[in-house]
Design a protein around this motif. Structure first.
Motif, PDB file in Angstrom:
ATOM      1  N   THR A   1      28.243  29.275  35.373  1.00  0.00           N
ATOM      2  CA  THR A   1      29.338  29.655  36.264  1.00  0.00           C
ATOM      3  C   THR A   1      30.647  29.758  35.500  1.00  0.00           C
ATOM      4  N   SER A   2      30.886  28.824  34.581  1.00  0.00           N
ATOM      5  CA  SER A   2      32.124  28.851  33.795  1.00  0.00           C
ATOM      6  C   SER A   2      32.222  30.121  32.967  1.00  0.00           C
ATOM      7  N   ALA A   3      31.117  30.543  32.366  1.00  0.00           N
ATOM      8  CA  ALA A   3      31.128  31.772  31.573  1.00  0.00           C
ATOM      9  C   ALA A   3      31.449  32.974  32.461  1.00  0.00           C
ATOM     10  N   GLY A   4      30.856  32.999  33.650  1.00  0.00           N
ATOM     11  CA  GLY A   4      31.121  34.106  34.563  1.00  0.00           C
ATOM     12  C   GLY A   4      32.563  34.141  35.038  1.00  0.00           C
ATOM     13  N   TYR A   5      33.100  32.983  35.403  1.00  0.00           N
ATOM     14  CA  TYR A   5      34.485  32.925  35.857  1.00  0.00           C
ATOM     15  C   TYR A   5      35.459  33.257  34.728  1.00  0.00           C
ATOM     16  N   LEU A   6      35.159  32.793  33.509  1.00  0.00           N
ATOM     17  CA  LEU A   6      36.021  33.088  32.368  1.00  0.00           C
ATOM     18  C   LEU A   6      36.059  34.589  32.113  1.00  0.00           C
ATOM     19  N   SER A   7      34.903  35.223  32.181  1.00  0.00           N
ATOM     20  CA  SER A   7      34.843  36.674  31.999  1.00  0.00           C
ATOM     21  C   SER A   7      35.672  37.386  33.068  1.00  0.00           C
ATOM     22  N   ARG A   8      35.559  36.926  34.309  1.00  0.00           N
ATOM     23  CA  ARG A   8      36.314  37.553  35.400  1.00  0.00           C
ATOM     24  C   ARG A   8      37.818  37.390  35.201  1.00  0.00           C
ATOM     25  N   LEU A   9      38.235  36.191  34.798  1.00  0.00           N
ATOM     26  CA  LEU A   9      39.665  35.954  34.566  1.00  0.00           C
ATOM     27  C   LEU A   9      40.196  36.848  33.446  1.00  0.00           C
ATOM     28  N   LEU A  10      39.444  36.980  32.370  1.00  0.00           N
ATOM     29  CA  LEU A  10      39.878  37.826  31.268  1.00  0.00           C
ATOM     30  C   LEU A  10      40.055  39.270  31.729  1.00  0.00           C
ATOM     31  N   ARG A  11      39.128  39.743  32.549  1.00  0.00           N
ATOM     32  CA  ARG A  11      39.250  41.114  33.057  1.00  0.00           C
ATOM     33  C   ARG A  11      40.454  41.250  33.980  1.00  0.00           C
ATOM     34  N   GLU A  12      40.716  40.224  34.804  1.00  0.00           N
ATOM     35  CA  GLU A  12      41.894  40.260  35.675  1.00  0.00           C
ATOM     36  C   GLU A  12      43.183  40.301  34.864  1.00  0.00           C
ATOM     37  N   TYR A  13      43.159  39.673  33.679  1.00  0.00           N
ATOM     38  CA  TYR A  13      44.341  39.668  32.814  1.00  0.00           C
ATOM     39  C   TYR A  13      44.424  40.917  31.938  1.00  0.00           C
ATOM     40  N   GLY A  14      43.448  41.825  32.092  1.00  0.00           N
ATOM     41  CA  GLY A  14      43.526  43.103  31.379  1.00  0.00           C
ATOM     42  C   GLY A  14      42.679  43.209  30.135  1.00  0.00           C
ATOM     43  N   MET A  15      41.808  42.239  29.863  1.00  0.00           N
ATOM     44  CA  MET A  15      40.964  42.293  28.675  1.00  0.00           C
ATOM     45  C   MET A  15      39.528  42.609  29.068  1.00  0.00           C
TER      46      MET A  15
END
Length: 316
Positions: free
Chosen positions: A67-81
């Motif tokens: 879950t942490s890996a999935g949420y981290l990926s989502r946050l990075l995309r929300e920040y533009g990466m």
């Protein structure tokens, strides 16, 4: 990027007080604390833009790494990466392809259970070319699927490789260190009753695993308890020796989880006590865990936010 976590001091008396005083606020605050750590990690990973990079994210069983890996990926995309997640499970060789344990059974926790040549090729191609073909493992047939999925990265992208072996130093030998970050996810904080450790970090994970196995893997609490020593053996051998090499640690302990999980786990442990052989280590573990969970003020799972990491273990 090395982060030292602030030490938390979790006491059962304080947990119970918060659960009684304002249960919804208590559960929400714990959820937000965990997410704040992930947000800080995401911003740290974005602080040094450059070519494609790798994030190697590891943690023991039921630590919340998936879950942490999935949420981290989502946050990075929300920040533009641009960010992607790849599971190391997709690199399994297959059933009966792993090393054997002393008793003759297969050690699917072993590093050699993975197709290491294929995995290192994918890592190298992502760093050098920004593209590779990721295998897929078919857990129904117990062997790699015939098709592979192409992964193509843009400039400044990150790929999060998630799995128990992700922080093994083998993967660093031929890769540039400046293009790699290592993350460790675990229940870092135990729970005390006075001066006595009531729930060790590993006990919190065992509660999570029992709940998840019963709900999603058709595996009883008794069977999970019987398998637990082998799980611990794999963690001690393949994960914990390398924890000191990581760049960032995420504590997935939620102070509210004993209150939320006690009503769910105690009936399962009661059944396990009745079915496991008298005098067995698994039965003793069931009794000890049940006694540790019983004193907590109980809270309904309905208080748990839908986005909570703990949903990984109990579902919607």
């Amino acid at each position: 990027m090395k982060k030292t976590l602030p030490k938390r001091n979790l006491k059962r008396e304080e947990i119970d007080r918060l659960a009684r005083q304002n249960p919804e606020a208590f559960v929400t605050a714990e959820h937000q604390r965990y997410f704040a750590d992930l947000e800080a990690l995401a911003r740290s990973l974005m602080a040094e833009p450059g070519p494609q990079g790798l994030v190697m994210l590891s943690g023991p069983s039921s630590s919340g790494k998936t879950t942490s890996a999935g949420y981290l990926s989502r946050l990075l995309r929300e920040y533009g990466m641009e960010a992607h997640v790849v599971s190391l499970d997709d690199f399994y060789r297959g059933r009966e392809q792993a090393p054997r344990l002393e008793d003759g059974s297969y050690d699917y926790e072993a590093l050699e259970a993975l197709n290491l040549d294929q995995l290192q090729t994918c890592l190298r191609e992502l760093i050098d070319c920004g593209r590779t073909r990721i295998p897929r493992f078919d857990f129904v047939t117990g062997r790699p699927a015939p098709e592979r999925e192409e992964l193509v990265l843009g400039a400044g992208s990150l790929v999060i490789f998630e799995g128990i072996h992700a922080i093994n130093p083998l993967f660093e030998e031929h890769l540039p260190q400046e293009r790699m970050a290592k993350i460790f996810v675990n229940t870092i904080t135990p729970v005390y009753d006075g001066q006595r450790k009531l729930l060790a970090r590993r006990s919190l994970r065992l509660v999570r695993r029992i709940l998840r196995d019963e709900r999603f893997r058709d595996c009883s609490a008794a069977n999970t308890l019987l398998m637990w020593p082998q799980v611990i053996r794999g963690e001690n051998r393949y994960i914990f020796p390398y924890v000191d090499t990581v760049d960032y640690v995420i504590d997935t302990t939620h102070a509210c989880e004993p209150c939320l999980f006690a009503p769910e786990i105690i009936p399962a442990l009661t059944v396990a006590e009745a079915t496991l052989p008298e005098g067995s280590a698994a039965r003793e573990t069931a009794s000890q865990l049940k006694a540790a969970m019983e004193p907590f003020v109980t809270l309904p799972l309905s208080l748990l936010p839908q986005q909570s990491m703990l949903r990984e273990f109990v579902g919607d």
